[in-house]
Design a protein around this motif. Sequence first.
Motif, PDB file in Angstrom:
ATOM      1  N   GLN A   2       1.329  -7.130  -7.150  1.00 57.90           N
ATOM      2  CA  GLN A   2       2.254  -6.660  -6.501  1.00 57.90           C
ATOM      3  C   GLN A   2       1.114  -6.609  -5.342  1.00 57.90           C
ATOM      4  OE1 GLN A   2       3.354  -2.427  -8.483  1.00 57.90           O
ATOM      5  NE2 GLN A   2       3.234  -3.602 -10.297  1.00 57.90           N
ATOM      6  N   ARG A   3       1.813  -5.710  -4.025  1.00 57.88           N
ATOM      7  CA  ARG A   3       1.493  -5.553  -2.991  1.00 57.88           C
ATOM      8  C   ARG A   3      -0.118  -4.791  -3.498  1.00 57.88           C
ATOM      9  NH1 ARG A   3       4.384  -3.917   2.800  1.00 57.88           N
ATOM     10  NH2 ARG A   3       2.665  -4.132   3.757  1.00 57.88           N
ATOM     11  N   LEU A   4      -1.524  -5.303  -2.216  1.00 59.40           N
ATOM     12  CA  LEU A   4      -2.288  -3.871  -2.645  1.00 59.40           C
ATOM     13  C   LEU A   4      -2.135  -3.515  -1.452  1.00 59.40           C
ATOM     14  CD1 LEU A   4      -4.936  -7.100  -3.126  1.00 59.40           C
ATOM     15  CD2 LEU A   4      -4.102  -5.288  -4.773  1.00 59.40           C
ATOM     16  N   ASP A   5      -2.615  -1.845  -1.823  1.00 59.45           N
ATOM     17  CA  ASP A   5      -2.711  -1.118  -0.930  1.00 59.45           C
ATOM     18  C   ASP A   5      -4.345  -0.775   0.034  1.00 59.45           C
ATOM     19  OD1 ASP A   5      -2.707   1.652   0.364  1.00 59.45           O
ATOM     20  OD2 ASP A   5      -1.254   2.752  -1.360  1.00 59.45           O
ATOM     21  N   PRO A   6      -4.722  -0.924   1.076  1.00 58.13           N
ATOM     22  CA  PRO A   6      -6.072  -0.783   1.402  1.00 58.13           C
ATOM     23  C   PRO A   6      -6.614   0.525   0.601  1.00 58.13           C
ATOM     24  CG  PRO A   6      -3.986  -1.590   3.319  1.00 58.13           C
ATOM     25  CD  PRO A   6      -3.355  -1.099   1.849  1.00 58.13           C
ATOM     26  N   ARG A   7      -5.702   1.599   0.732  1.00 56.58           N
ATOM     27  CA  ARG A   7      -6.537   3.107   0.155  1.00 56.58           C
ATOM     28  C   ARG A   7      -6.820   2.860  -1.086  1.00 56.58           C
ATOM     29  NH1 ARG A   7      -1.232   7.057   1.098  1.00 56.58           N
ATOM     30  NH2 ARG A   7      -0.225   5.033   0.190  1.00 56.58           N
ATOM     31  N   LEU A   8      -6.652   2.017  -1.883  1.00 56.76           N
ATOM     32  CA  LEU A   8      -7.141   2.003  -2.679  1.00 56.76           C
ATOM     33  C   LEU A   8      -8.279   0.567  -3.403  1.00 56.76           C
ATOM     34  CD1 LEU A   8      -3.824   0.721  -5.168  1.00 56.76           C
ATOM     35  CD2 LEU A   8      -5.340   3.313  -5.064  1.00 56.76           C
ATOM     36  N   LEU A   9      -8.317   0.319  -2.282  1.00 57.64           N
ATOM     37  CA  LEU A   9      -9.636  -1.182  -1.998  1.00 57.64           C
ATOM     38  C   LEU A   9     -10.775   0.277  -1.233  1.00 57.64           C
ATOM     39  CD1 LEU A   9      -7.791  -4.073  -0.329  1.00 57.64           C
ATOM     40  CD2 LEU A   9      -8.471  -3.787  -2.303  1.00 57.64           C
TER      41      LEU A   9
END
Length: 302
Positions: A2-9
């Motif tokens: 699934q698409r990665l969320d920069p906030r999770l990174l």
Amino acid sequence: MQRLDPRLLATLEAVVRHGSFNSAARELGYSPPAVSQQIAELERRTGLRVLERRPVRPTPAGEVLLDAEQGVRSALAAASVELDAMRAGTAGRIRLAAFASAATSIVPKALAQLHTTYPDVQVSLSQLEPEAGYSRLKRGDMDLTLSYDYDFIPQPPPRTLRRTLIARDPVVAVVPTGHHLADRDVIDLASLASETWIAAPEAALRLELLAQIAKTPGFRARLEYEGDDFNTVLGFVAAGLCVAVMPQLALPRGTTRVVARPLAEPELTRFIYAVRIDTRHAPHALLALEQMLAAQALAALS
């Protein structure tokens, strides 16, 4: 995947940097369970484990994501710098980092000059060694940092950073007044091999390196100092307890407590750099401060 969320990174980066879910939560303004949920969500989206929990450290998949997070953060920081430049860059704030001897010698006069030329620019100063300064620049937490390396142990800057040489800082031998070598015009490094040395890895050149450079064994420490303050090292030398070598910029002007002499063979040099994010444009005040720091470094070493 699934698409990665920069906030999770960003959450992953904070957890790894602190080595703690709780500390990362405090920095990010989340609860510890929320941070755990975000890491779990990141692992669900990637289908891979991204963290080892005890101790907290990234897995190979986590390292890939940390590189991606660093790329996103660096790109945003570069865009911010360029946008500031497009707004003329005559106001706002400059976040400056400098290593200890530069912070006490070069920086004050440069900032006084900047305040006269750009009175609306606010400056914050952090005392950081080069590696920490580079890291803060890449994360977008600093705008300009003063850094250094030595001619015999060059340290290229990380990718995405622009480094400008502003001064050559000669390394000198420092001995107590009354020392049998104090009346020499220059001191050969090998002649110091059998002297009493202080082990100060954060505030002086490592003794094993000096032995390699001088091609002479015998550089052994009888004192140990854990810290990054050259003045403490000078205090030990002034008391007649040891000798040392250090960059000229670290010596207080007009000091009479010790005798400093150029090294005859080999000559050693510390290179001082101004480092910023590599962009096409930079704020006028930032470029002006870079030039002022270079002028003050030249004056301090002349």
